[in-house]
Design a protein around this motif. Structure first.
Motif, PDB file in Angstrom:
ATOM      1  N   SER A  16      -0.384   0.208 -10.249  1.00 35.65           N
ATOM      2  CA  SER A  16      -0.653  -1.183 -10.612  1.00 35.65           C
ATOM      3  C   SER A  16       0.193  -1.590 -11.810  1.00 35.65           C
ATOM      4  O   SER A  16       0.668  -0.746 -12.570  1.00 35.65           O
ATOM      5  CB  SER A  16      -2.138  -1.373 -10.922  1.00 35.65           C
ATOM      6  N   GLY A  17       0.361  -2.893 -11.957  1.00 38.93           N
ATOM      7  CA  GLY A  17       1.135  -3.424 -13.076  1.00 38.93           C
ATOM      8  C   GLY A  17       2.596  -3.601 -12.712  1.00 38.93           C
ATOM      9  O   GLY A  17       2.988  -3.529 -11.552  1.00 38.93           O
ATOM     10  N   ALA A  18       3.413  -3.831 -13.729  1.00 40.01           N
ATOM     11  CA  ALA A  18       4.851  -4.036 -13.540  1.00 40.01           C
ATOM     12  C   ALA A  18       5.548  -2.677 -13.509  1.00 40.01           C
ATOM     13  O   ALA A  18       5.367  -1.864 -14.404  1.00 40.01           O
ATOM     14  CB  ALA A  18       5.415  -4.893 -14.658  1.00 40.01           C
ATOM     15  N   VAL A  19       6.320  -2.448 -12.469  1.00 43.42           N
ATOM     16  CA  VAL A  19       7.063  -1.201 -12.329  1.00 43.42           C
ATOM     17  C   VAL A  19       8.533  -1.521 -12.549  1.00 43.42           C
ATOM     18  O   VAL A  19       9.167  -2.186 -11.734  1.00 43.42           O
ATOM     19  CB  VAL A  19       6.840  -0.554 -10.941  1.00 43.42           C
ATOM     20  N   ASP A  20       9.042  -1.073 -13.707  1.00 42.87           N
ATOM     21  CA  ASP A  20      10.424  -1.354 -14.063  1.00 42.87           C
ATOM     22  C   ASP A  20      11.003  -0.172 -14.832  1.00 42.87           C
ATOM     23  O   ASP A  20      10.393   0.887 -14.910  1.00 42.87           O
ATOM     24  CB  ASP A  20      10.527  -2.656 -14.861  1.00 42.87           C
ATOM     25  N   PHE A  21      12.166  -0.364 -15.411  1.00 45.42           N
ATOM     26  CA  PHE A  21      12.827   0.737 -16.111  1.00 45.42           C
ATOM     27  C   PHE A  21      12.061   1.185 -17.349  1.00 45.42           C
ATOM     28  O   PHE A  21      12.196   2.321 -17.780  1.00 45.42           O
ATOM     29  CB  PHE A  21      14.259   0.334 -16.474  1.00 45.42           C
ATOM     30  N   VAL A  22      11.230   0.331 -17.902  1.00 44.61           N
ATOM     31  CA  VAL A  22      10.434   0.690 -19.080  1.00 44.61           C
ATOM     32  C   VAL A  22       9.206   1.500 -18.684  1.00 44.61           C
ATOM     33  O   VAL A  22       8.865   2.494 -19.330  1.00 44.61           O
ATOM     34  CB  VAL A  22      10.015  -0.584 -19.859  1.00 44.61           C
ATOM     35  N   THR A  23       8.531   1.109 -17.618  1.00 40.60           N
ATOM     36  CA  THR A  23       7.266   1.759 -17.251  1.00 40.60           C
ATOM     37  C   THR A  23       7.424   2.950 -16.318  1.00 40.60           C
ATOM     38  O   THR A  23       6.531   3.792 -16.235  1.00 40.60           O
ATOM     39  CB  THR A  23       6.321   0.738 -16.584  1.00 40.60           C
ATOM     40  N   THR A  24       8.550   3.047 -15.622  1.00 37.13           N
ATOM     41  CA  THR A  24       8.726   4.116 -14.639  1.00 37.13           C
ATOM     42  C   THR A  24       8.637   5.527 -15.224  1.00 37.13           C
ATOM     43  O   THR A  24       8.024   6.392 -14.590  1.00 37.13           O
ATOM     44  CB  THR A  24      10.041   3.916 -13.858  1.00 37.13           C
ATOM     45  N   PRO A  25       9.212   5.825 -16.388  1.00 40.52           N
ATOM     46  CA  PRO A  25       9.090   7.204 -16.901  1.00 40.52           C
ATOM     47  C   PRO A  25       7.638   7.666 -17.057  1.00 40.52           C
ATOM     48  O   PRO A  25       7.291   8.791 -16.682  1.00 40.52           O
ATOM     49  CB  PRO A  25       9.818   7.156 -18.244  1.00 40.52           C
ATOM     50  N   GLU A  26       6.774   6.810 -17.585  1.00 40.76           N
ATOM     51  CA  GLU A  26       5.365   7.189 -17.735  1.00 40.76           C
ATOM     52  C   GLU A  26       4.683   7.307 -16.378  1.00 40.76           C
ATOM     53  O   GLU A  26       3.877   8.215 -16.149  1.00 40.76           O
ATOM     54  CB  GLU A  26       4.618   6.189 -18.616  1.00 40.76           C
ATOM     55  N   LEU A  27       4.990   6.402 -15.464  1.00 42.07           N
ATOM     56  CA  LEU A  27       4.422   6.501 -14.119  1.00 42.07           C
ATOM     57  C   LEU A  27       4.856   7.797 -13.437  1.00 42.07           C
ATOM     58  O   LEU A  27       4.069   8.427 -12.740  1.00 42.07           O
ATOM     59  CB  LEU A  27       4.833   5.289 -13.275  1.00 42.07           C
ATOM     60  N   MET A  28       6.089   8.206 -13.660  1.00 42.40           N
ATOM     61  CA  MET A  28       6.572   9.449 -13.056  1.00 42.40           C
ATOM     62  C   MET A  28       5.833  10.649 -13.644  1.00 42.40           C
ATOM     63  O   MET A  28       5.510  11.598 -12.921  1.00 42.40           O
ATOM     64  CB  MET A  28       8.084   9.589 -13.253  1.00 42.40           C
ATOM     65  N   ARG A  29       5.551  10.635 -14.939  1.00 45.12           N
ATOM     66  CA  ARG A  29       4.756  11.711 -15.552  1.00 45.12           C
ATOM     67  C   ARG A  29       3.359  11.763 -14.923  1.00 45.12           C
ATOM     68  O   ARG A  29       2.844  12.832 -14.608  1.00 45.12           O
ATOM     69  CB  ARG A  29       4.672  11.533 -17.061  1.00 45.12           C
ATOM     70  N   GLN A  30       2.745  10.594 -14.753  1.00 43.47           N
ATOM     71  CA  GLN A  30       1.422  10.542 -14.135  1.00 43.47           C
ATOM     72  C   GLN A  30       1.493  11.055 -12.700  1.00 43.47           C
ATOM     73  O   GLN A  30       0.652  11.849 -12.268  1.00 43.47           O
ATOM     74  CB  GLN A  30       0.880   9.109 -14.158  1.00 43.47           C
ATOM     75  N   ALA A  31       2.498  10.612 -11.958  1.00 42.09           N
ATOM     76  CA  ALA A  31       2.652  11.021 -10.562  1.00 42.09           C
ATOM     77  C   ALA A  31       2.876  12.526 -10.457  1.00 42.09           C
ATOM     78  O   ALA A  31       2.303  13.184  -9.580  1.00 42.09           O
ATOM     79  CB  ALA A  31       3.805  10.267  -9.915  1.00 42.09           C
ATOM     80  N   SER A  32       3.700  13.086 -11.337  1.00 44.12           N
ATOM     81  CA  SER A  32       3.968  14.525 -11.301  1.00 44.12           C
ATOM     82  C   SER A  32       2.685  15.322 -11.494  1.00 44.12           C
ATOM     83  O   SER A  32       2.466  16.324 -10.813  1.00 44.12           O
ATOM     84  CB  SER A  32       4.981  14.906 -12.378  1.00 44.12           C
ATOM     85  N   ALA A  33       1.853  14.879 -12.405  1.00 45.14           N
ATOM     86  CA  ALA A  33       0.578  15.568 -12.631  1.00 45.14           C
ATOM     87  C   ALA A  33      -0.304  15.500 -11.390  1.00 45.14           C
ATOM     88  O   ALA A  33      -0.914  16.497 -10.993  1.00 45.14           O
ATOM     89  CB  ALA A  33      -0.145  14.950 -13.832  1.00 45.14           C
ATOM     90  N   PHE A  34      -0.367  14.346 -10.750  1.00 49.47           N
ATOM     91  CA  PHE A  34      -1.161  14.205  -9.527  1.00 49.47           C
ATOM     92  C   PHE A  34      -0.588  15.042  -8.383  1.00 49.47           C
ATOM     93  O   PHE A  34      -1.324  15.677  -7.630  1.00 49.47           O
ATOM     94  CB  PHE A  34      -1.251  12.748  -9.084  1.00 49.47           C
ATOM     95  N   MET A  35       0.727  15.057  -8.246  1.00 45.89           N
ATOM     96  CA  MET A  35       1.358  15.747  -7.118  1.00 45.89           C
ATOM     97  C   MET A  35       1.214  17.267  -7.203  1.00 45.89           C
ATOM     98  O   MET A  35       1.256  17.954  -6.192  1.00 45.89           O
ATOM     99  CB  MET A  35       2.835  15.375  -6.998  1.00 45.89           C
ATOM    100  N   LYS A  36       1.002  17.794  -8.399  1.00 48.02           N
ATOM    101  CA  LYS A  36       0.778  19.235  -8.542  1.00 48.02           C
ATOM    102  C   LYS A  36      -0.485  19.672  -7.810  1.00 48.02           C
ATOM    103  O   LYS A  36      -0.601  20.814  -7.398  1.00 48.02           O
ATOM    104  CB  LYS A  36       0.703  19.629 -10.017  1.00 48.02           C
ATOM    105  N   ALA A  37      -1.421  18.756  -7.640  1.00 45.58           N
ATOM    106  CA  ALA A  37      -2.686  19.077  -6.979  1.00 45.58           C
ATOM    107  C   ALA A  37      -2.640  18.850  -5.465  1.00 45.58           C
ATOM    108  O   ALA A  37      -3.558  19.245  -4.758  1.00 45.58           O
ATOM    109  CB  ALA A  37      -3.813  18.239  -7.576  1.00 45.58           C
ATOM    110  N   VAL A  38      -1.560  18.251  -4.983  1.00 44.24           N
ATOM    111  CA  VAL A  38      -1.439  17.982  -3.549  1.00 44.24           C
ATOM    112  C   VAL A  38      -1.126  19.289  -2.825  1.00 44.24           C
ATOM    113  O   VAL A  38      -0.243  20.038  -3.225  1.00 44.24           O
ATOM    114  CB  VAL A  38      -0.330  16.938  -3.278  1.00 44.24           C
ATOM    115  N   GLU A  39      -1.866  19.550  -1.761  1.00 46.73           N
ATOM    116  CA  GLU A  39      -1.655  20.768  -0.995  1.00 46.73           C
ATOM    117  C   GLU A  39      -0.452  20.624  -0.072  1.00 46.73           C
ATOM    118  O   GLU A  39      -0.068  19.525   0.306  1.00 46.73           O
ATOM    119  CB  GLU A  39      -2.905  21.084  -0.178  1.00 46.73           C
ATOM    120  N   ASN A  40       0.124  21.765   0.297  1.00 46.52           N
ATOM    121  CA  ASN A  40       1.262  21.770   1.218  1.00 46.52           C
ATOM    122  C   ASN A  40       0.936  20.993   2.482  1.00 46.52           C
ATOM    123  O   ASN A  40      -0.160  21.097   3.015  1.00 46.52           O
ATOM    124  CB  ASN A  40       1.642  23.199   1.593  1.00 46.52           C
TER     125      ASN A  40
END
Length: 72
Positions: A16-40
């Motif tokens: 949610s919110g504006a996804v741009d060059f400023v917010t993407t790095p933090e969103l990617m950190r959040q996504a990486s943390a979530f994706m670690k829990a995703v099963e194969n």
């Protein structure tokens, strides 16, 4: 509205919110943390309906999320 990624269920996420060059790095950190829990081989869904604005950084983010999810 600041951008954020939230987990709705084990296989569904919302950005949610504006996804741009400023917010993407933090969103990617959040996504990486979530994706670690995703099963194969687990399919995931990312709801983008609450994105208020985006540019090419949003596409890069979605591609990185897909890559991270498939690497688990």
């Amino acid at each position: 509205m600041p951008a954020e990624m939230t987990q709705l269920s084990p296989d569904k996420y919302r950005i949610s919110g504006a996804v741009d060059f400023v917010t993407t790095p933090e969103l990617m950190r959040q996504a990486s943390a979530f994706m670690k829990a995703v099963e194969n081989e687990q399919d995931i869904a990312v709801d983008l309906s609450d994105v208020t604005a985006c540019n090419s950084a949003a596409l890069a983010l979605v591609l990185e999320i897909a890559k991270a999810a498939s690497n688990n």
